[in-house]
Write a protein that holds these residues in place. Structure first.
Motif, PDB file in Angstrom:
ATOM      1  N   CYS A  54      18.715  25.817  64.395  1.00 24.00           N
ATOM      2  CA  CYS A  54      19.164  26.677  65.490  1.00 24.00           C
ATOM      3  C   CYS A  54      18.009  27.305  66.262  1.00 24.00           C
ATOM      4  CB  CYS A  54      20.123  27.769  65.008  1.00 24.00           C
ATOM      5  SG  CYS A  54      21.596  27.133  64.193  1.00 24.00           S
ATOM      6  N   ASN A  55      16.790  26.803  66.080  1.00 26.15           N
ATOM      7  CA  ASN A  55      15.665  27.303  66.880  1.00 26.15           C
ATOM      8  C   ASN A  55      15.749  26.697  68.277  1.00 26.15           C
ATOM      9  OD1 ASN A  55      14.418  28.557  64.585  1.00 26.15           O
ATOM     10  ND2 ASN A  55      13.838  26.491  63.933  1.00 26.15           N
ATOM     11  N   LEU A  56      15.245  27.460  69.235  1.00 25.71           N
ATOM     12  CA  LEU A  56      15.261  26.977  70.619  1.00 25.71           C
ATOM     13  C   LEU A  56      14.022  26.122  70.864  1.00 25.71           C
ATOM     14  CD1 LEU A  56      16.847  27.380  73.326  1.00 25.71           C
ATOM     15  CD2 LEU A  56      15.199  29.183  73.855  1.00 25.71           C
ATOM     16  N   LEU A  57      14.208  24.977  71.507  1.00 25.94           N
ATOM     17  CA  LEU A  57      13.075  24.109  71.828  1.00 25.94           C
ATOM     18  C   LEU A  57      12.693  24.318  73.286  1.00 25.94           C
ATOM     19  CD1 LEU A  57      14.341  20.955  69.929  1.00 25.94           C
ATOM     20  CD2 LEU A  57      12.513  22.534  69.218  1.00 25.94           C
ATOM     21  N   LEU A  58      11.431  24.668  73.471  1.00 27.41           N
ATOM     22  CA  LEU A  58      10.965  25.032  74.807  1.00 27.41           C
ATOM     23  C   LEU A  58       9.881  24.051  75.254  1.00 27.41           C
ATOM     24  CD1 LEU A  58      11.576  27.555  76.611  1.00 27.41           C
ATOM     25  CD2 LEU A  58       9.403  28.466  75.820  1.00 27.41           C
TER      26      LEU A  58
ATOM     27  N   ASN B  18       3.936  19.971  79.176  1.00 28.27           N
ATOM     28  CA  ASN B  18       4.817  19.031  78.463  1.00 28.27           C
ATOM     29  C   ASN B  18       4.848  19.189  76.951  1.00 28.27           C
ATOM     30  OD1 ASN B  18       6.011  17.809  80.610  1.00 28.27           O
ATOM     31  ND2 ASN B  18       4.385  16.270  80.816  1.00 28.27           N
ATOM     32  N   LYS B  19       4.079  20.151  76.437  1.00 26.88           N
ATOM     33  CA  LYS B  19       4.132  20.415  74.996  1.00 26.88           C
ATOM     34  C   LYS B  19       5.488  21.055  74.672  1.00 26.88           C
ATOM     35  CE  LYS B  19       1.308  22.738  71.980  1.00 26.88           C
ATOM     36  NZ  LYS B  19       0.202  23.620  71.676  1.00 26.88           N
ATOM     37  N   ILE B  20       6.036  20.700  73.511  1.00 23.86           N
ATOM     38  CA  ILE B  20       7.307  21.305  73.110  1.00 23.86           C
ATOM     39  C   ILE B  20       7.064  22.276  71.966  1.00 23.86           C
ATOM     40  CG2 ILE B  20       9.589  20.837  72.135  1.00 23.86           C
ATOM     41  CD1 ILE B  20       9.435  18.136  73.717  1.00 23.86           C
ATOM     42  N   ILE B  21       7.491  23.513  72.165  1.00 25.15           N
ATOM     43  CA  ILE B  21       7.318  24.488  71.081  1.00 25.15           C
ATOM     44  C   ILE B  21       8.685  24.986  70.609  1.00 25.15           C
ATOM     45  CG2 ILE B  21       5.001  25.231  71.813  1.00 25.15           C
ATOM     46  CD1 ILE B  21       6.390  27.813  72.881  1.00 25.15           C
ATOM     47  N   LYS B  22       8.647  25.515  69.398  1.00 25.36           N
ATOM     48  CA  LYS B  22       9.871  25.983  68.753  1.00 25.36           C
ATOM     49  C   LYS B  22       9.918  27.499  68.843  1.00 25.36           C
ATOM     50  CE  LYS B  22      10.023  25.933  64.193  1.00 25.36           C
ATOM     51  NZ  LYS B  22       9.827  25.336  62.871  1.00 25.36           N
ATOM     52  N   ILE B  23      11.021  28.036  69.326  1.00 24.28           N
ATOM     53  CA  ILE B  23      11.169  29.487  69.371  1.00 24.28           C
ATOM     54  C   ILE B  23      12.129  29.901  68.257  1.00 24.28           C
ATOM     55  CG2 ILE B  23      11.844  31.466  70.800  1.00 24.28           C
ATOM     56  CD1 ILE B  23       9.504  29.952  72.004  1.00 24.28           C
TER      57      ILE B  23
ATOM     58  N   ASP C  18      24.778  28.223  78.018  1.00 19.85           N
ATOM     59  CA  ASP C  18      24.169  27.891  79.310  1.00 19.85           C
ATOM     60  C   ASP C  18      22.645  28.003  79.248  1.00 19.85           C
ATOM     61  OD1 ASP C  18      23.752  30.594  79.255  1.00 19.85           O
ATOM     62  OD2 ASP C  18      24.568  30.984  81.246  1.00 19.85           O
ATOM     63  N   THR C  19      22.109  28.121  78.040  1.00 17.61           N
ATOM     64  CA  THR C  19      20.651  28.260  77.906  1.00 17.61           C
ATOM     65  C   THR C  19      19.937  26.917  78.070  1.00 17.61           C
ATOM     66  OG1 THR C  19      20.979  30.135  76.421  1.00 17.61           O
ATOM     67  CG2 THR C  19      18.812  29.107  76.382  1.00 17.61           C
ATOM     68  N   ILE C  20      20.579  25.867  77.547  1.00 19.92           N
ATOM     69  CA  ILE C  20      19.920  24.551  77.569  1.00 19.92           C
ATOM     70  C   ILE C  20      19.791  24.033  79.004  1.00 19.92           C
ATOM     71  CG2 ILE C  20      19.942  22.228  76.519  1.00 19.92           C
ATOM     72  CD1 ILE C  20      19.896  24.655  74.530  1.00 19.92           C
ATOM     73  N   ASN C  21      18.638  23.479  79.288  1.00 15.79           N
ATOM     74  CA  ASN C  21      18.278  22.958  80.620  1.00 15.79           C
ATOM     75  C   ASN C  21      17.885  24.033  81.624  1.00 15.79           C
ATOM     76  OD1 ASN C  21      18.518  20.264  79.999  1.00 15.79           O
ATOM     77  ND2 ASN C  21      20.738  20.289  80.365  1.00 15.79           N
TER      78      ASN C  21
ATOM     79  N   GLY D 168       8.985  28.358  80.263  1.00 13.24           N
ATOM     80  CA  GLY D 168       9.245  26.972  79.891  1.00 13.24           C
ATOM     81  C   GLY D 168      10.673  26.597  80.201  1.00 13.24           C
ATOM     82  N   LYS D 169      10.981  25.335  79.872  1.00 18.14           N
ATOM     83  CA  LYS D 169      12.351  24.877  80.064  1.00 18.14           C
ATOM     84  C   LYS D 169      13.004  24.704  78.703  1.00 18.14           C
ATOM     85  CE  LYS D 169      15.121  21.457  82.392  1.00 18.14           C
ATOM     86  NZ  LYS D 169      15.181  20.254  83.177  1.00 18.14           N
ATOM     87  N   ALA D 170      14.159  25.326  78.525  1.00 23.21           N
ATOM     88  CA  ALA D 170      14.884  25.189  77.262  1.00 23.21           C
ATOM     89  C   ALA D 170      15.466  23.787  77.224  1.00 23.21           C
ATOM     90  CB  ALA D 170      15.989  26.229  77.177  1.00 23.21           C
ATOM     91  N   ILE D 171      15.037  22.973  76.277  1.00 21.35           N
ATOM     92  CA  ILE D 171      15.525  21.587  76.296  1.00 21.35           C
ATOM     93  C   ILE D 171      16.474  21.283  75.144  1.00 21.35           C
ATOM     94  CG2 ILE D 171      13.578  20.599  77.591  1.00 21.35           C
ATOM     95  CD1 ILE D 171      12.598  19.589  74.773  1.00 21.35           C
ATOM     96  N   GLY D 172      16.625  22.199  74.244  1.00 21.54           N
ATOM     97  CA  GLY D 172      17.555  21.932  73.151  1.00 21.54           C
ATOM     98  C   GLY D 172      17.436  22.942  72.027  1.00 21.54           C
ATOM     99  N   VAL D 173      18.171  22.664  70.974  1.00 20.33           N
ATOM    100  CA  VAL D 173      18.160  23.519  69.786  1.00 20.33           C
ATOM    101  C   VAL D 173      17.986  22.584  68.598  1.00 20.33           C
ATOM    102  CG1 VAL D 173      19.609  25.035  68.391  1.00 20.33           C
ATOM    103  CG2 VAL D 173      19.666  25.250  70.850  1.00 20.33           C
ATOM    104  N   ASP D 174      17.100  22.926  67.660  1.00 17.73           N
ATOM    105  CA  ASP D 174      16.907  22.012  66.528  1.00 17.73           C
ATOM    106  C   ASP D 174      17.902  22.300  65.399  1.00 17.73           C
ATOM    107  OD1 ASP D 174      16.009  24.157  65.049  1.00 17.73           O
ATOM    108  OD2 ASP D 174      13.898  23.572  65.050  1.00 17.73           O
TER     109      ASP D 174
END
Ligand code: ATP
Ligand code: BTN
Length: 240
Positions: free
Chosen positions: A217-221, A226-231, A191-194, A208-214
């Protein structure tokens, strides 16, 4: 795949026992303890492990040790499926390694690699099953299946179901490099995505908004600009 289950009344940690066994070149083993005197989470944080929980470690000798984070994901999927089946409860995966229900943590997963002449992976799974209470410091963040469902759950049934689910994913996907399939199932059960999340690191808080996983398995924020960073998984906390 054949695996052997080793049961103990009490251990320091099932992770320690699994490591000990892997030093003797024993793998494809499941170590279960009724209680742990030194259960641990990531970064050696204390994991409360009184009797009543399911504390186990699965010791494996995977062909591929570059993608161990997918073992954590596979374990999380297995736990969510088994809790649904055995306790009829719909839980969610919180990136990267927690299973929770209504914001409370029911299960944590810890995957550790042992690298040497031969490589091993130890997947530790801790599920709060029949505990009635928790120590003060985690009372507000932890819960058990019994506390949610108001009835006792058969720990052994849950254990068997999780192990079965896990080995299915391990044999059919992990060892066949079908990581995309694991990722897909993980997303379906997370339930993390979105969600709008706060990522807390040692030094700062990032909204930020969690928009996916690469693919690692890193979280994309996605940040406000509008910048996307990798967690990257590490000593950080994600809050909803
Ligand atoms: P979170 O994101 O919830 O902080 P984490 O995945 O970062 O968790 P770890 O870093 O592995 O977790 O550390 C384990 C943490 O889990 C402990 O610090 C404690 O807060 C919590 N905890 C310990 N025992 C239990 C338990 N039996 N059930 C639920 N939570 C627990
Ligand atoms: C987390 O903190 O989220 C991970 C917790 C992992 C706990 C399990 S219980 C079985 C195994 N033995 C341990 O000492 N830790 C893991």
């Amino acid at each position: 795949m054949e695996y052997k289950i080793y049961r103990f009344k009490s251990l320091t940690s099932t992770q320690d026992k699994a490591k000990e066994l892997s030093k003797k070149k024993l793998s494809d083993a499941v170590i279960v303890a009724e209680n742990q005197t030194r259960g641990r989470g990531r970064f050696k944080r204390k994991w409360s492990s009184d009797k009543g929980g399911l504390w186990m470690s699965i010791s494996l000798k995977p062909d591929d040790t570059k993608n161990l984070q997918y073992l954590t994901f596979a374990a999380a999927i297995s736990v969510v499926k088994s809790i649904k089946k055995i306790a009829n409860l719909k839980t969610s995966i919180k990136w990267p390694n927690d299973i929770h229900y209504k914001g409370k943590k029911l299960c944590g997963i810890l995957t550790e690699g042992i690298f040497g002449n031969e490589n091993y992976a130890i997947v530790g799974i801790g599920v709060n099953v029949n505990q009635n209470k928790f120590p003060d410091e985690i009372r507000d963040i932890a819960s058990s299946l019994k506390m949610v469902n108001k009835r006792k759950i058969n720990i052994k049934k849950l254990e068997e179901n999780i192990i079965n689910n896990f080995f299915n994913l391990y044999n059919n996907y992990y060892n066949k490099n079908e990581f995309k399939k694991i990722l897909k199932m993980w997303k379906e059960n997370s339930d993390t995505i979105n969600k709008n999340v706060i990522v807390i690191t040692r030094t700062k808080k990032i909204n930020g908004k969690a928009i996916g996983v690469d693919d690692n398995c890193n979280l994309l924020l996605k940040l406000k600009n509008n910048k996307i960073i990798k967690i990257v998984e590490g000593d950080i906390n994600v809050r909803y």
